[in-house]
Scaffold this active site. Structure first.
Site, PDB file in Angstrom:
ATOM      1  N   HIS A 155       0.824  -1.218   0.000  1.00 53.20           N
ATOM      2  CA  HIS A 155       0.000   0.000   0.000  1.00 53.20           C
ATOM      3  C   HIS A 155       0.856   1.265   0.000  1.00 53.20           C
ATOM      4  CE1 HIS A 155       0.513  -0.210   4.510  1.00 53.20           C
ATOM      5  NE2 HIS A 155       0.596   1.097   4.349  1.00 53.20           N
TER       6      HIS A 155
ATOM      7  N   ASP B  84       0.133  -7.624   1.342  1.00 51.69           N
ATOM      8  CA  ASP B  84       0.546  -6.232   1.537  1.00 51.69           C
ATOM      9  C   ASP B  84       2.065  -6.088   1.477  1.00 51.69           C
ATOM     10  OD1 ASP B  84       0.128  -3.518   1.864  1.00 51.69           O
ATOM     11  OD2 ASP B  84       0.208  -3.607   4.053  1.00 51.69           O
TER      12      ASP B  84
ATOM     13  N   GLY C  66       4.501   6.361   9.251  1.00 51.20           N
ATOM     14  CA  GLY C  66       5.617   6.299   8.308  1.00 51.20           C
ATOM     15  C   GLY C  66       6.499   5.081   8.485  1.00 51.20           C
ATOM     16  N   ASN C  67       6.275   4.287   9.576  1.00 53.07           N
ATOM     17  CA  ASN C  67       7.076   3.089   9.802  1.00 53.07           C
ATOM     18  C   ASN C  67       6.545   1.879   9.045  1.00 53.07           C
ATOM     19  OD1 ASN C  67       8.711   4.530  11.495  1.00 53.07           O
ATOM     20  ND2 ASN C  67       8.458   3.185  13.257  1.00 53.07           N
ATOM     21  N   SER C  68       5.402   2.021   8.400  1.00 48.73           N
ATOM     22  CA  SER C  68       4.823   0.910   7.663  1.00 48.73           C
ATOM     23  C   SER C  68       5.800   0.444   6.591  1.00 48.73           C
ATOM     24  CB  SER C  68       3.502   1.348   7.023  1.00 48.73           C
ATOM     25  OG  SER C  68       2.814   0.251   6.486  1.00 48.73           O
TER      26      SER C  68
ATOM     27  N   LEU D 269      -9.801 -20.729  -8.760  1.00 47.84           N
ATOM     28  CA  LEU D 269     -10.891 -21.614  -9.148  1.00 47.84           C
ATOM     29  C   LEU D 269     -11.863 -20.952 -10.110  1.00 47.84           C
ATOM     30  CD1 LEU D 269     -11.885 -23.326  -5.765  1.00 47.84           C
ATOM     31  CD2 LEU D 269     -10.628 -24.343  -7.664  1.00 47.84           C
ATOM     32  N   GLY D 270     -11.989 -19.631 -10.037  1.00 48.30           N
ATOM     33  CA  GLY D 270     -12.953 -18.936 -10.883  1.00 48.30           C
ATOM     34  C   GLY D 270     -14.371 -19.056 -10.375  1.00 48.30           C
TER      35      GLY D 270
END
Length: 330
Positions: free
Chosen positions: A76, A106, A180-182, A234-235
């Site tokens: 992200h 993520d 901001g540490n993400s 699998l759809g």
């Protein structure tokens, strides 16, 4: 003077065992871990050099994990961009390109366009234990690292990604995650990257999460070798469905919940199989499925092109349906 005697002036005697020793050992572990990994932690700026110069802080943090400049951050942080800029604690700012991304965990992989960069090592077969010391390191503003220490509070947690998919085996810890540490690393006492910090719970205090090093290593390997993270598909559209206890007993099922097929995509693997809307998937290759998350978990371990046998309940019968899974369309 004996251990239990007071000095002549009546003041309390200092204990012979230093109360500072555990703190010193703790501090030494934290400082050592930060010195080991700190130079490899970067601030990630979305955009070019001008944006980086004007920005007060980066979009997030990251950590270089290979000698040739590949680094891990959160997906992200770099979503919808192909280029970024990373700044090291020594002040160097270099361009980076997005090598691949995996919204389901993520995680994203970037390649810093520079040579002889410091890098950290992902912990091999990390065996974290509740109560173990961990350190969250970030570089949200460039030129300096932010450090917070805590302990592993729980293992095996599940965290839902922005796409709704469940991220398995997430590490829950108490090291504070600052804005901001993400994307920064969660480090053990040996300075190895035990996970990539990914989220905090809004309105909660002292609760952080990290995608474990094993998952990060798998995503990194997939992107470097295949150019993308491959998952079986699998759809179908499906939902969780509780099973009638009478049906569970009559068919000898090992689970009380299933994944109910709502529809089939016309171009998906299920469309060319006998799998039908209304079928209840209760197992895949004899492994029980108790809902959508369990089905995703099983498909995440299966390479595209594999042939699967789905055990389904159709009305009051237990049937087997075979199909070959493949990657979802881009």
């Amino acid at each position: 003077m004996l251990d239990n005697e007071l000095p002549e002036d009546g003041s309390a005697a200092a204990p012979l065992t230093s109360a500072a020793e555990p703190l010193d050992a703790y501090s030494a572990a934290v400082v050592g871990a930060v010195e080991q990994v700190g130079p490899a932690v970067v601030s990630v700026y979305v955009g070019g050099a001008r944006e980086a110069e004007r920005a007060r802080g980066g979009a997030g943090s990251g950590v270089v994990v290979t000698p040739d400049g590949y680094l891990l951050t959160n997906e992200h942080v770099v979503q919808r961009v192909t280029e970024a800029r990373v700044t090291f604690v020594d002040g160097r700012s270099v361009p980076a390109v997005v090598a691949g991304r995996d919204p389901a965990t993520d995680l994203a992989v970037l390649r810093a366009q520079a040579a002889t960069l410091p890098y950290a090592r992902l912990a091999p077969e990390q065996r974290l234990r509740p109560g173990q010391l961990v350190v969250a390191v970030g570089n949200p503003f460039g030129f300096e690292s932010t450090v917070s220490a805590g302990v592993v509070s729980a293992l095996g947690r599940s965290l839902r990604s922005r796409q709704g998919r469940l991220i398995e085996s997430v590490v829950q810890h108490t090291a504070a995650l600052n804005p901001g540490n993400s994307g920064g690393p969660l480090v053990d006492a040996l300075g190895r990257v035990a996970g990539i910090n990914t989220a905090i719970i809004a309105m909660a205090q002292g609760i952080g999460f990290a995608v474990p090093a094993a998952t990060a290593q798998w995503v990194l390997t997939e992107i470097l070798t295949q150019g993308r993270v491959r998952r079986a598909w699998l759809g179908i559209a499906a939902r969780d469905r509780p099973l009638d206890l009478r049906l569970v007993r009559a068919l000898g099922l090992s689970t009380r919940h299933a994944a109910e097929v709502l529809s089939r995509e016309s171009s998906g693997p299920a469309a060319t199989s006998d799998l039908r809307p209304g079928d209840l998937i209760v197992a895949v290759n004899e492994e029980p499925v108790d809902g959508i998350d369990a089905l995703h978990r099983l498909l995440g371990r299966v390479p595209p092109g594999s042939e699967l046998t789905l055990q389904v309940v159709r009305r009051t019968q237990r049937l087997e349906v075979g199909l070959i899974v493949r990657e979802p369309p881009a």
